[in-house]
Design a protein around this motif. Structure first.
Motif, PDB file in Angstrom:
ATOM      1  N   SER A 204       0.936  -1.102  -0.276  1.00  0.00           N
ATOM      2  CA  SER A 204       0.104  -0.272  -0.335  1.00  0.00           C
ATOM      3  C   SER A 204       0.683   1.522   0.015  1.00  0.00           C
ATOM      4  N   LYS A 205       2.336   1.223   0.508  1.00  0.00           N
ATOM      5  CA  LYS A 205       2.834   2.622   0.524  1.00  0.00           C
ATOM      6  C   LYS A 205       4.330   2.807  -1.227  1.00  0.00           C
ATOM      7  N   GLU A 206       3.250   3.043  -1.543  1.00  0.00           N
ATOM      8  CA  GLU A 206       3.549   3.893  -3.335  1.00  0.00           C
ATOM      9  C   GLU A 206       5.502   4.378  -3.097  1.00  0.00           C
ATOM     10  N   ASN A 207       5.599   4.957  -1.822  1.00  0.00           N
ATOM     11  CA  ASN A 207       7.187   5.551  -1.976  1.00  0.00           C
ATOM     12  C   ASN A 207       8.140   5.395  -1.085  1.00  0.00           C
ATOM     13  N   VAL A 208       7.709   3.510  -0.966  1.00  0.00           N
ATOM     14  CA  VAL A 208       8.729   2.936  -0.614  1.00  0.00           C
ATOM     15  C   VAL A 208       9.241   2.191  -1.525  1.00  0.00           C
ATOM     16  N   VAL A 209      11.115   2.190  -1.736  1.00  0.00           N
ATOM     17  CA  VAL A 209      11.630   1.088  -3.299  1.00  0.00           C
ATOM     18  C   VAL A 209      12.340   0.122  -1.908  1.00  0.00           C
ATOM     19  N   TYR A 210      12.525  -1.144  -2.974  1.00  0.00           N
ATOM     20  CA  TYR A 210      13.313  -1.906  -1.541  1.00  0.00           C
ATOM     21  C   TYR A 210      14.358  -2.765  -2.905  1.00  0.00           C
ATOM     22  N   ASP A 211      15.790  -2.229  -1.087  1.00  0.00           N
ATOM     23  CA  ASP A 211      16.880  -3.166  -2.017  1.00  0.00           C
ATOM     24  C   ASP A 211      16.884  -4.926  -2.012  1.00  0.00           C
ATOM     25  N   ILE A 212      17.916  -5.125  -2.787  1.00  0.00           N
ATOM     26  CA  ILE A 212      17.430  -6.802  -2.179  1.00  0.00           C
ATOM     27  C   ILE A 212      19.119  -7.008  -2.403  1.00  0.00           C
ATOM     28  N   ARG A 213      19.744  -8.061  -1.635  1.00  0.00           N
ATOM     29  CA  ARG A 213      21.020  -8.540  -1.912  1.00  0.00           C
ATOM     30  C   ARG A 213      21.367  -9.553  -2.815  1.00  0.00           C
TER      31      ARG A 213
END
Length: 267
Positions: free
Chosen positions: A100-109
């Motif tokens: 639901s939080k469109e301003n979040v980006v996710y870093d993946i190792r």
């Protein structure tokens, strides 16, 4: 399934793409493949695995990734290459995620491989990238190489548990060829942006690159593969500024010839 479209850009990845698709299929019913002229079985394998396939001319990594995003059914995008495979821990994280939080980006190792060997040290052992984001707020820069995401100031970055397993090169030959290929693309990018070559970048930067990878980041603990990675990373650094210097010299000569022609015409 989760509300995520997986975007894969490809060219001649028949050897691995079925494994990539199989793991991506565990999280989504929307896998988009942007193919850049494969002449092996890449497209046929993707079609057999119910991917949506779009053929595109090559305009750079960022541009082709953005083309894939434009075809996605969902707003959330997981961007991977054909030689990158998501693992079960990452899949579990994706199922638990709040979308639901469109301003979040996710870093993946990343876990990166040289052939079948996992590289634990050097720059490869530290690799991580933002690969999950909402297309309403984020897009790729359309650079020929080393594309990055354009992130608004309000963006919040978080790290997801789990990994993407990157089967980067098969052997030392491919490692060397990639170093040369990406150096050429980087030189063109630098030239177009007005960046200049100099003595420090040509000679000191490659040496520091090797020392950092092989010694400071403990690349020597990865054995002969660590040596090849550090050596070719340094080679890539030298080559991109060498190629940039050649482009600058060519440009200087071109301007000189035009100047002499103009003088001759006005005399």
């Amino acid at each position: 399934m989760v509300p995520v479209s997986v975007i894969i850009i490809t060219k001649n990845e028949a050897e691995i793409i079925s494994r990539t698709i199989a793991m991506a299929r565990l999280i989504t019913d929307d896998i988009v493949v942007i193919d850049n002229g494969s002449n092996d079985d890449t497209v046929e394998i993707a079609a057999t695995n119910n991917c949506r396939i779009f053929k595109a001319d090559w305009h750079g990594y960022g541009a082709n990734k953005n083309k894939g995003i434009a075809h996605a059914r969902y707003k959330w995008i997981l961007s991977i290459d054909a030689d990158e495979i998501i693992d079960k821990d990452l899949i579990h994280s994706l199922f638990r995620l709040d979308y639901s939080k469109e301003n979040v980006v996710y870093d993946i190792r990343f876990k990166t491989y040289f052939g079948s060997k996992l590289i634990r040290f050097g720059s490869w052992g530290r690799d991580h990238h933002i690969r999950l984001f909402n297309r309403e707020t984020v897009k790729w820069t359309e650079l020929p190489v080393h594309e990055t995401l354009v992130l608004p100031r309000s963006t919040v970055k978080k790290t997801l548990p789990g990994h993407i397993h990157h089967y980067s090169v098969r052997d030392e030959y491919e490692c060397r060829e990639k170093a040369i290929y990406y150096a050429s693309l980087s030189a063109k990018k630098y030239y177009n942006s007005g960046k200049k070559s100099n003595y420090i970048k040509l000679y000191l930067a490659p040496a520091f690159n090797f020392i950092r990878n092989y010694f400071l980041y403990l690349g020597f603990l990865d054995g002969v593969e660590g040596w090849h990675i550090a050596k070719n990373s340094a080679k890539n650094t030298w080559l991109k500024y060498h190629y940039l210097e050649n482009l600058e010299c060519t440009d200087t000569k071109r301007h000189y010839v035009k100047h002499r022609l103009l003088l001759n015409w006005t005399e």
